[in-house]
Design an enzyme around this catalytic site. Structure first.
Site, PDB file in Angstrom:
ATOM      1  N   SER A 199      10.887   5.903  -5.032  1.00 13.14           N
ATOM      2  CA  SER A 199      11.115   4.695  -5.595  1.00 13.14           C
ATOM      3  C   SER A 199      10.333   4.430  -6.740  1.00 13.14           C
ATOM      4  CB  SER A 199      11.433   3.393  -4.643  1.00 13.14           C
ATOM      5  OG  SER A 199      11.661   2.290  -5.384  1.00 13.14           O
ATOM      6  N   TYR A 245       7.500  -1.985   1.533  1.00  8.70           N
ATOM      7  CA  TYR A 245       8.578  -1.319   0.925  1.00  8.70           C
ATOM      8  C   TYR A 245       7.662  -0.214   0.036  1.00  8.70           C
ATOM      9  CZ  TYR A 245      12.647   0.901  -1.647  1.00  8.70           C
ATOM     10  OH  TYR A 245      13.318   1.702  -2.117  1.00  8.70           O
TER      11      TYR A 245
END
Length: 266
Positions: free
Chosen positions: A150, A161
């Site tokens: 990501s 995350y």
């Protein structure tokens, strides 16, 4: 798949495992791999949605089986590997797509158990599934792994995350070094903001509060601001990059983290 969108058969005779294949980027990747000739293992823990993807592939003339597994656990990853080998005998392509932000908030607002859940959700499935499938690829001296990272590693309000996705970027490079001599390539895409529509199964156990919604708006605003193209990607655009990295024409590419982000850096 039904409109002959894909004319090449790059994955003819190959078996591809796609984790988190019941929706979003995983679903788009599973459909594209099947359309290009792969026999697809639709791996997820959401039975109705996974079955729907399998049925869609079969209705278009492709081959697919579902393996239900909780990939946050080693037992689940072993179950997936065993199910894939039982179904098709070998694994040529592994796409590690499971993961996703559960909460969006400043780091100091996370409860300790929420931090653990974020890492459990977005790091461990890739670690466990690689560990379960790689021995088979090493034995066959062939394979392509594509991890999904990501561009959130440069984002706000998602520290647990982003730590997980940064870990996936690092895993990709380290595994590429280790596996090159065995003919196994390992690459990664780093998606930017991607419009996956309404999730069939919400990630959060309770509806977001007004504060949660404001923090998520901050995430979305920053993502769009940092994107040169000024729009979110589609799942199909992410799937196209995944399939390229998994395909034979990418045979000299390994250890790369490719931003698929409209210009957002990682």
């Amino acid at each position: 798949m039904t409109d002959n969108a894909y004319h090449c058969r790059r994955f003819e005779g190959q078996t591809a495992v796609v984790t988190g294949a019941a929706q979003g980027i995983g679903r788009a990747t599973a459909l594209r791999l099947a359309a290009e000739g792969a026999r697809v293992i639709v791996a997820d823990r959401a039975a109705p949605q996974a079955d729907a993807v399998r049925d869609e592939i079969r209705a278009a003339g492709g081959q697919a089986e579902v393996v239900l597994a909780d990939l946050e656990t080693w037992a689940g990853a072993q179950q997936l590997a065993a199910g894939a080998l039982a179904a098709y005998g070998h694994v040529d392509v592994l796409v590690n797509n499971v993961g996703g932000t559960i909460w969006a908030r400043p780091y100091w607002e996370y409860a300790p158990e929420e931090i653990e859940k974020e890492v459990q959700r977005s790091l461990w499935p890739t670690l466990w599934t690689c560990r379960a499938v790689i021995p088979h690829m090493v034995e066959r001296r062939s394979g392509a792994i594509v991890n999904v990272g990501s561009t959130a590693t440069r984002g706000v309000f998602r520290v647990p995350y982003t730590a997980s996705k940064g870990g996936i970027h690092a895993i990709t490079v380290s595994l590429a070094y280790e596996l090159a001599e065995f003919g196994v390539r390992v690459n990664c895409i780093a998606p930017g903001g991607t419009n996956v529509g309404q999730r069939a199964i919400p990630r959060t156990p309770t509806p977001p509060t007004e504060r949660d919604q404001q923090w998520m708006k901050g995430v979305l605003d920053q993502t769009l601001q940092d994107t040169f193209i000024k729009r979110f990607a589609t799942p199909d655009e992410q799937a196209a990059a995944i399939c390229f990295l998994a395909a034979p024409e990418a045979s000299y590419l390994t250890g790369y983290v490719l931003p698929v982000s409209g210009g957002t850096p990682i």
